[in-house]
Scaffold this active site. Structure first.
Site, PDB file in Angstrom:
ATOM      1  N   TYR A   1      -1.444 -29.700 -37.820  1.00 39.64           N
ATOM      2  CA  TYR A   1      -0.060 -30.061 -38.148  1.00 39.64           C
ATOM      3  C   TYR A   1       0.904 -29.673 -37.032  1.00 39.64           C
ATOM      4  O   TYR A   1       0.813 -28.568 -36.474  1.00 39.64           O
ATOM      5  CB  TYR A   1       0.392 -29.343 -39.417  1.00 39.64           C
ATOM      6  CG  TYR A   1      -0.228 -29.862 -40.682  1.00 39.64           C
ATOM      7  CD1 TYR A   1       0.022 -31.160 -41.137  1.00 39.64           C
ATOM      8  CD2 TYR A   1      -1.059 -29.048 -41.449  1.00 39.64           C
ATOM      9  CE1 TYR A   1      -0.537 -31.631 -42.317  1.00 39.64           C
ATOM     10  CE2 TYR A   1      -1.621 -29.504 -42.632  1.00 39.64           C
ATOM     11  CZ  TYR A   1      -1.366 -30.806 -43.056  1.00 39.64           C
ATOM     12  OH  TYR A   1      -1.919 -31.257 -44.217  1.00 39.64           O
TER      13      TYR A   1
ATOM     14  N   LYS B   1      -7.237  -0.575 -57.367  1.00 39.75           N
ATOM     15  CA  LYS B   1      -6.208  -1.548 -57.753  1.00 39.75           C
ATOM     16  C   LYS B   1      -6.323  -2.811 -56.900  1.00 39.75           C
ATOM     17  O   LYS B   1      -6.975  -2.798 -55.848  1.00 39.75           O
ATOM     18  CB  LYS B   1      -4.822  -0.909 -57.579  1.00 39.75           C
ATOM     19  CG  LYS B   1      -4.502  -0.530 -56.140  1.00 39.75           C
ATOM     20  CD  LYS B   1      -3.240   0.319 -56.045  1.00 39.75           C
ATOM     21  CE  LYS B   1      -2.962   0.709 -54.601  1.00 39.75           C
ATOM     22  NZ  LYS B   1      -1.834   1.650 -54.488  1.00 39.75           N
TER      23      LYS B   1
HETATM   24  C1  PLP Z   1      -2.305   2.696 -53.704  1.00 35.52           C
HETATM   25  C2  PLP Z   1      -2.016   4.109 -53.980  1.00 35.52           C
HETATM   26  C3  PLP Z   1      -2.847   5.131 -53.472  1.00 35.52           C
HETATM   27  C4  PLP Z   1      -3.957   4.862 -52.476  1.00 35.52           C
HETATM   28  O1  PLP Z   1      -3.414   4.854 -51.174  1.00 35.52           O
HETATM   29  P1  PLP Z   1      -4.281   4.588 -49.863  1.00 35.52           P
HETATM   30  O2  PLP Z   1      -3.308   4.688 -48.763  1.00 35.52           O
HETATM   31  O3  PLP Z   1      -4.843   3.210 -49.999  1.00 35.52           O
HETATM   32  O4  PLP Z   1      -5.336   5.630 -49.824  1.00 35.52           O
HETATM   33  C5  PLP Z   1      -2.586   6.431 -53.879  1.00 35.52           C
HETATM   34  N1  PLP Z   1      -1.561   6.702 -54.718  1.00 35.52           N
HETATM   35  C6  PLP Z   1      -0.735   5.759 -55.185  1.00 35.52           C
HETATM   36  C7  PLP Z   1       0.385   6.134 -56.081  1.00 35.52           C
HETATM   37  C8  PLP Z   1      -0.921   4.438 -54.825  1.00 35.52           C
HETATM   38  O5  PLP Z   1      -0.079   3.502 -55.284  1.00 35.52           O
END
Ligand code: PLP
Length: 369
Positions: free
Chosen positions: A262, A35
């Site tokens: 800045y 993702k």
């Molecule tokens: C993002 C996510 C993961 C992965 O988690 P990590 O800590 O990056 O391994 C697993 N399950 C869900 C539901 C997530 O949203």
């Protein structure tokens, strides 16, 4: 020379997945979470490397992400984990993705979509064991929902799952509470539907407790070689895949009292040389790092001085320097045996490594190496 470049070591992604797959108990399978464009690393290339390393499944959060990944890897089981609007759902299903369900209304919608597409929708029933986010918190209702999905010819009950709130906090007992709740529910579901996949673990849980592995682990952060506990990834055999690079566009002499950037938040205490790097918060180098980070040039750390701008940062090179315009600068990664980790920047910013790499903006090209 590149203005701003994220170099992604796909070999590292592959090796991290091999490492994770080897860590998993019994027949538990590795699902690589790609993702948010692979946590900022590039979803498509990282998914391919993850599959080469032993991941057998992929997961994303949104319908649009499912559309991209499902198109690239039509043969690989894909789970869209997030809440979906009816439009998002169309994207996810068109991509062949499996989806999550925890409400009757959404189950009805899935059933209708299954009828319309002439093929059952594969669903994972989500139990909220304590994250307090998506999922149904009542185990009896979760079991009833699982049964309803299994009995509906337009749905296939593919999985039952949950997500931990504190798997990365080793001193929290709540992980055990969630694990126990899920273990009980998973056993009840599997006694009626033995082929259903139970899954709970994220990266931290995989390292923390083998009892959390069940039939599949959903790993994101560790796939990219970042430490789920915000420590040193090398201690868990993980290799960071991403480096963020720029170059020294200018070197100038500062007299005592001259200021950079800045608001004049930094003034040279004495004569020094200042290097200018042509990247900034428009690239995801957060403004919170103003006067509060270091950059590698010629294999040595140099303090970032002054305010981070949208397109530039300034670095104190010291009163005598051999650094010249054109030299490479490393904000995350290794150079000359020195390294700056995403975990270090996260600590300085009061955040987590996840946010550091996800925050590298679309303006920064990703170069696969
Ligand atoms: C993002 C996510 C993961 C992965 O988690 P990590 O800590 O990056 O391994 C697993 N399950 C869900 C539901 C997530 O949203």
């Amino acid at each position: 020379m590149a203005r701003a470049l994220a170099r992604i070591d796909l070999g590292a992604v592959e090796r991290n997945c091999a490492r994770l797959a080897a860590e998993l108990a019994g027949r538990s399978e590795l699902c690589a979470v790609v993702k948010a464009d692979g946590y900022g690393h590039g979803a498509e290339a990282c998914a391919e490397a993850a599959l080469a390393g032993g991941a057998t499944k992929l997961a994303v959060a949104t319908g649009a992400e499912a559309a991209l990944i499902g198109r690239c890897f039509p043969q690989v089981p894909l789970l869209t984990m997030g809440a979906l609007t009816p439009e998002d759902l169309e994207d996810a299903l068109a991509a062949g993705s499996e989806v999550s369900v925890w409400r009757d209304g959404f189950r009805d919608l899935l059933s209708a979509r299954g009828r319309a597409q002439g093929r059952p929708v594969r669903v994972h029933v989500k139990y909220d064991t304590g994250m307090g986010r998506l999922g149904n918190p009542d185990p009896d209702q979760v079991l009833a929902l699982a049964r309803a999905c299994a009995e509906d010819p337009r749905l296939d009950l593919a999985g039952v799952w949950t997500h931990f709130a504190t798997s990365d906090e080793l001193d929290s007992d709540f992980f055990e509470v969630q694990l126990e709740r899920f273990t009980t529910l998973a056993a009840a579901v599997k006694s009626e539907f033995p082929d259903v996949l139970a899954h709970a673990a994220n990266s931290a849980a995989v390292f923390r407790d083998r009892r959390s592995h069940f039939d599949m682990a959903r790993c994101g952060i560790a796939v990219y070689g970042l430490d789920p506990f915000q420590g040193d990834p090398a201690e868990r055999g993980l290799e960071p895949a991403l480096s963020l690079r720029s170059y020294v566009a200018d070197v100038k002499r500062f007299g005592a009292g001259d200021s950079a950037g800045y608001g004049r938040t930094w003034r040279a205490p004495a004569e020094t040389w200042v290097g200018v790097l042509p990247l900034g918060y428009g690239d995801g180098v957060r403004r919170g790092l103003s006067n509060h980070a270091e950059v590698l040039i010629r294999g040595r750390r140099h303090p970032l001085v002054g305010t981070v701008s949208m397109d530039n940062v300034t670095v104190d090179l010291g009163p005598e320097t051999e650094i010249e315009p054109g030299d490479e600068a490393v904000l995350i990664g290794e150079q000359g045996g020195q390294s700056i980790r995403a975990e270090e920047l996260a600590r300085r910013l009061g955040t987590i490594n996840y946010e550091v790499t996800c925050g590298i903006s679309a303006r920064v090209p990703r170069e696969k190496a």
